[in-house]
Enzyme design. Structure first.
Site, mmCIF file in Angstrom:
data_model
loop_
_atom_site.group_PDB
_atom_site.id
_atom_site.type_symbol
_atom_site.label_atom_id
_atom_site.label_comp_id
_atom_site.label_asym_id
_atom_site.label_seq_id
_atom_site.Cartn_x
_atom_site.Cartn_y
_atom_site.Cartn_z
ATOM 1 N N ASP A 190 -10.091 3.192 -3.931
ATOM 2 C CA ASP A 190 -10.826 1.973 -3.592
ATOM 3 C C ASP A 190 -12.220 1.861 -4.240
ATOM 4 O O ASP A 190 -12.896 2.858 -4.484
ATOM 5 C CB ASP A 190 -11.034 1.892 -2.077
ATOM 6 C CG ASP A 190 -9.725 1.696 -1.341
ATOM 7 O OD1 ASP A 190 -8.654 1.922 -1.931
ATOM 8 O OD2 ASP A 190 -9.777 1.332 -0.154
ATOM 9 N N ASP A 197 0.830 -1.218 0.000
ATOM 10 C CA ASP A 197 0.000 0.000 0.000
ATOM 11 C C ASP A 197 0.863 1.266 0.000
ATOM 12 O O ASP A 197 2.094 1.213 0.050
ATOM 13 C CB ASP A 197 -0.959 -0.063 1.197
ATOM 14 C CG ASP A 197 -2.346 0.447 0.848
ATOM 15 O OD1 ASP A 197 -2.452 1.347 -0.013
ATOM 16 O OD2 ASP A 197 -3.334 -0.027 1.446
ATOM 17 N N TRP A 214 -2.989 3.216 -5.680
ATOM 18 C CA TRP A 214 -4.288 3.834 -6.020
ATOM 19 C C TRP A 214 -4.261 4.564 -7.368
ATOM 20 O O TRP A 214 -4.947 5.564 -7.563
ATOM 21 C CB TRP A 214 -4.737 4.802 -4.919
ATOM 22 C CG TRP A 214 -4.409 4.365 -3.533
ATOM 23 C CD1 TRP A 214 -4.675 3.144 -2.977
ATOM 24 C CD2 TRP A 214 -3.730 5.129 -2.512
ATOM 25 N NE1 TRP A 214 -4.217 3.116 -1.682
ATOM 26 C CE2 TRP A 214 -3.643 4.309 -1.369
ATOM 27 C CE3 TRP A 214 -3.212 6.430 -2.456
ATOM 28 C CZ2 TRP A 214 -3.040 4.734 -0.184
ATOM 29 C CZ3 TRP A 214 -2.617 6.861 -1.284
ATOM 30 C CH2 TRP A 214 -2.534 6.019 -0.165
ATOM 31 N N GLY A 215 -3.425 4.058 -8.300
ATOM 32 C CA GLY A 215 -3.382 4.671 -9.633
ATOM 33 C C GLY A 215 -2.583 5.960 -9.693
ATOM 34 O O GLY A 215 -2.631 6.674 -10.694
HETATM 35 C C1 GLA Z 1 -6.141 1.184 1.360
HETATM 36 C C2 GLA Z 1 -6.243 0.196 0.199
HETATM 37 C C3 GLA Z 1 -7.353 -0.798 0.479
HETATM 38 C C4 GLA Z 1 -7.093 -1.522 1.796
HETATM 39 C C5 GLA Z 1 -6.920 -0.521 2.930
HETATM 40 C C6 GLA Z 1 -6.422 -1.172 4.207
HETATM 41 O O1 GLA Z 1 -7.260 1.984 1.422
HETATM 42 O O2 GLA Z 1 -6.485 0.896 -1.002
HETATM 43 O O3 GLA Z 1 -7.462 -1.728 -0.578
HETATM 44 O O4 GLA Z 1 -5.944 -2.319 1.652
HETATM 45 O O5 GLA Z 1 -5.965 0.479 2.577
HETATM 46 O O6 GLA Z 1 -6.220 -0.264 5.229
#
Ligand code: GLA
Length: 404
Positions: free
Chosen positions: A222, A152, A201-202
């Site tokens: 997300d 992440d 996240w792109g």
């Molecule tokens: C981010 C990621 C999610 C998930 C959460 C966990 O938002 O984009 O897919 O893994 O963290 O905290």
């Protein structure tokens, strides 16, 4: 000039890095389950992992190709031990991680975990912090037998200090903080091949460089489990289709089938569009509570086969003669993509119910002539020069047209 053994090793390593993570895994989009959408932090436990693995077998999902049991954020204690190691939360992993990974492997499945490039994970657990803990963390993954590592982008370098959970003004390109983990994963690949899933996240147009860094990369923020998320992510996939291929795929985020905010039509479109866009198919629901209609969707063999086709090329939008072009942020009705033995056409009633028709001669990859086709949700089959379906609002038809 004398070449020492270590110079040769270094050269070999550089050669490997230049080829990124094309190491023979992730040749088709990965399929499995992730804990996050099920119950966020509460689902990051041995119990959920093992119960889900059992369900993969009893519901026939394993036989259909669902393989990875991935535990997301919150599996560790909120601090490292004295030597900097991550500590599995003993309340959630009473026998540790390895015991669970072993059991899952014995069932013929794979096991995944989650980490973060920043100081902390998004939920505040220890992150690898740039290059600081990557070698130590990867050696733990190898020791435990982990097959998949989602990475992440929270608490990463930021012009705001200390970095916030989600940085609005990043101090650099996220490529820089994904590289050390990629290199650490590459360095252990003789002992363990780990699927590396980038979750930035792109940001920083990850699709342009993701192939050299990981086996799959999140191309958006997300999926929140509502129709607006399906529209936002699904429509954005069309423009970046060319970046996916065997060994590296755009990840449209976990499937939110089973969400109370999606009806059955929307679930069909969600699953079908993710599948033809060659996204990983990662279930995000509690399989002990799955409804029969959702089960029917996720067990659709024809759609899974399209997703897993060896060519690995995503479908994207095409504009039939006389039709208006795509509208930003909305799901366009007409999609097509090549398969090893044909072409897949996706028809999406993203904005209105109606009759959707195409002539095969207008479809990329097809041409004048008569073709045999099959629709995967209704089982309809036919032979002809085109297709026409009435489609209810937010529903989808997935048609495989055979060329050989
Ligand atoms: C981010 C990621 C999610 C998930 C959460 C966990 O938002 O984009 O897919 O893994 O963290 O905290």
């Amino acid at each position: 000039m004398q070449y020492t053994y270590s110079t040769l090793l270094a050269a070999l390593y550089l050669l490997q890095s230049a080829n990124g993570l094309r190491n023979g895994i992730g040749l088709t989009p990965h399929m499995g389950w992730s804990s996050w959408n099920v119950a966020q932090c509460n689902a990051a436990s041995a119990k959920y992992a093992l119960d889900t693995a059992q369900k993969f077998i009893s519901l026939g999902l394993k036989d259909l190709g669902y393989e990875y049991i991935n535990i997301d954020d919150c599996w560790s204690l909120p601090y490292r031990d004295g030597s900097g190691k991550l500590i599995p939360d003993p309340g959630k992993w009473p026998n540790g991680i390895k015991a669970v990974a072993d059991q899952i492997h014995n069932m013929g499945l794979k096991f995944g975990l989650y980490g973060c490039a920043g100081q902390k994970t998004c939920a505040g657990y220890p992150g690898s912090d740039g290059s600081r803990y990557v070698w130590s963390d990867v050696s733990q993954l190898v020791e435990w037998g982990v097959d998949f590592w989602k990475y992440d982008n929270c608490y990463t370098p930021c012009l705001d200090n200390p970095p916030p959970q989600t940085c609005g003004r990043p101090a650099g390109n996220s490529r820089d903080w994904y590289a050390p983990m990629r290199d650490a994963i590459l360095s252990v690949q003789d002992r363990r091949k780990i699927h590396f899933n980038l979750c930035n996240w792109g940001r920083d147009n990850v699709w342009e460089w993701g192939n050299d860094y990981g086996h799959s990369w999140r191309m958006s923020v997300d999926n929140w489990g509502d129709w607006a998320s399906v529209e936002r992510i699904g429509s954005a996939a069309a423009g970046i289709a060319q970046y996916s291929g065997p060994g590296g795929f755009n990840d449209l985020d976990m499937l939110y089938l089973g969400s109370p905010r999606l009806n059955t039509n929307q679930e069909r479109l969600h699953f079908g569009l993710w599948a033809i866009a060659k996204s990983p198919l990662v279930l995000g629901l509690d399989l002990s509570k799955i409804s029969n209609s959702t089960l029917d969707i996720i067990r659709n063999k024809g759609i899974i086969a399209i997703n897993q086709d060896s060519l690995g090329r995503p479908a994207t939008t095409f504009v039939p003669p006389g039709q208006p072009g795509p509208q930003w942020g909305k799901i366009y009705p007409y999609w097509a993509g090549p398969l090893s033995d044909g072409v897949v056409i996706g028809l999406c009633a993203g904005t209105s119910a109606g009759t959707y028709s195409v002539q095969f001669k207008d479809v990329p990859g097809l041409g004048d002539g008569t073709y045999t086709w099959e629709e995967m949700y209704t089982g309809q089959r036919g032979t002809g020069t085109g297709i026409s379906f009435w489609i209810d609002l937010h529903d989808m038809r997935v048609i495989k047209v055979k060329t050989s």
